[in-house]
Structures are given as C-alpha cells and as structure tokens.
Enzyme design. Sequence first.
Site, PDB file in Angstrom:
ATOM      1  N   GLY A   1      -2.953 -20.089 -40.323  1.00 39.49           N
ATOM      2  CA  GLY A   1      -1.886 -19.383 -40.882  1.00 39.49           C
ATOM      3  C   GLY A   1      -1.358 -18.137 -39.984  1.00 39.49           C
TER       4      GLY A   1
ATOM      5  N   HIS B   1       0.872 -10.977 -46.803  1.00 37.87           N
ATOM      6  CA  HIS B   1       1.047 -10.222 -45.460  1.00 37.87           C
ATOM      7  C   HIS B   1       2.491  -9.607 -45.402  1.00 37.87           C
ATOM      8  CE1 HIS B   1      -2.360 -10.481 -42.719  1.00 37.87           C
ATOM      9  NE2 HIS B   1      -2.696 -11.620 -42.960  1.00 37.87           N
TER      10      HIS B   1
ATOM     11  N   CYS C   1      -9.106 -13.691 -41.522  1.00 43.16           N
ATOM     12  CA  CYS C   1      -7.580 -13.377 -41.090  1.00 43.16           C
ATOM     13  C   CYS C   1      -7.687 -13.098 -39.506  1.00 43.16           C
ATOM     14  CB  CYS C   1      -7.218 -12.072 -41.982  1.00 43.16           C
ATOM     15  SG  CYS C   1      -5.679 -11.455 -41.353  1.00 43.16           S
ATOM     16  N   LEU C   2      -6.750 -13.551 -38.879  1.00 41.64           N
ATOM     17  CA  LEU C   2      -6.695 -13.494 -37.533  1.00 41.64           C
ATOM     18  C   LEU C   2      -6.727 -11.968 -36.981  1.00 41.64           C
ATOM     19  CD1 LEU C   2      -4.374 -16.335 -36.419  1.00 41.64           C
ATOM     20  CD2 LEU C   2      -6.718 -16.267 -36.078  1.00 41.64           C
TER      21      LEU C   2
ATOM     22  N   HIS D   1      -2.155 -15.988 -48.655  1.00 38.79           N
ATOM     23  CA  HIS D   1      -2.851 -15.060 -47.880  1.00 38.79           C
ATOM     24  C   HIS D   1      -1.390 -14.609 -47.049  1.00 38.79           C
ATOM     25  CE1 HIS D   1      -5.951 -13.810 -44.787  1.00 38.79           C
ATOM     26  NE2 HIS D   1      -4.642 -13.652 -44.110  1.00 38.79           N
ATOM     27  N   GLU D   2      -0.656 -15.766 -46.522  1.00 39.67           N
ATOM     28  CA  GLU D   2       0.237 -15.414 -45.577  1.00 39.67           C
ATOM     29  C   GLU D   2       1.277 -14.700 -46.229  1.00 39.67           C
ATOM     30  OE1 GLU D   2      -0.510 -15.429 -42.400  1.00 39.67           O
ATOM     31  OE2 GLU D   2      -2.310 -16.706 -43.045  1.00 39.67           O
TER      32      GLU D   2
ATOM     33  N   GLN E   1       1.814  -9.735 -38.314  1.00 35.34           N
ATOM     34  CA  GLN E   1       0.772  -9.913 -37.385  1.00 35.34           C
ATOM     35  C   GLN E   1       1.143 -10.004 -35.963  1.00 35.34           C
ATOM     36  OE1 GLN E   1      -1.033 -13.262 -39.990  1.00 35.34           O
ATOM     37  NE2 GLN E   1      -2.936 -12.109 -39.090  1.00 35.34           N
TER      38      GLN E   1
END
Length: 169
Positions: free
Chosen positions: A46, A135, A89-90, A131-132, A51
């Site tokens: 995701g 953000h 998380c990226l 999660h996304e 990000q």
Amino acid sequence: MAIRKIVERGDPILEKKCRLVTDFNTRLHTLLDDMAETLEESGGIGLAAPQVGILRRVCIVEDSEGEIIELINPEIIFEEGEQTGLEGCLSIPGRFGIVTRPYTVRVRAQDRFGDEFEIEDEDLTARCLCHEIEHLDGHLYTEHCDHLLTDEEVEQYIKDHPEQFEEDE
Ligand code: NI
C-alpha cells in the site's frame, strides 16, 4: 510512468492533513500510475500520496488477489472485529510494530474518474486500508504501538505466530 521517491519518517509532510481531490484529471492519473509503479518496485502492499510528497487524498492498496485498488477521497464507513499483527510502512523502512486493527472494513471512495464505489475487505487488506487512509490525515502506524520491534523481536514474533505468515497461493 515513473518511480517516485518515497518520503521517510521525520519529514513533516507525513504529518500533514491531505486535501480532497476535486479534479479527476490526467495529473491525477499520472500520480496513480506512478504510485502503482513505485509500490511494485518497493515490494509493499500500500502507498499513500503524501508518501510521495503529494498532499492529496489518494492512496492505493494491493488486495489479496494482487489487484491494485485506487482510492480517491476514501472514508471508512464500517468496521468490525479485531486483528493484531505486525505492521510496517514504506516510510519507515525495515521496521515493524504490533498493531491492532479492525478485521473487516468497508470503505467508500471515488475512482480515478470521480465515480463513487464501496469495497469491503478483511484481514491484511483491511489492515492496509486502515493504514493508508490514516496517512491521509497525517498519522503513522507508530501511534498505535508502544515501540518499534528490534530485529530479534520480529524474528520471535514470526516464530510465535507462523499462521500469520503462510504464503497464499
Ligand atoms: Ni505507511
């Protein structure tokens, strides 16, 4: 398409609230295409627009079938149950925490053309949706866990919960 640079924790952009998308134009489509390519290259499941440095309510999630779901202006409209597991998380590469999320979520969003749709999913995809979408309001998963695990703790967690790491065919 192009691979975009992923912003890492510590950059204030990850703490800002994103604005609604009102123009469903080629600029948005390019962003979505680039995000898909960036996600594929990163090996994550995701990615949210902040990000890649864009403060708009846009995110993508790869579902359990490997399909990319594009979500514009998404909102969680229903949640049920509970799951606790490892989350990463990226923007926080190589680190994980243990986070509790709803087991099932229903999301209302718009597609890249502005048409509204709803999806319901569970398990890892539901975790990823939560999660996304967070953000987009400047929140990171680290707010839900008391600490980020050490490598040893991650190894131990995987050993203790093998059922959470079975590969789906
Ligand atoms: Ni993330």
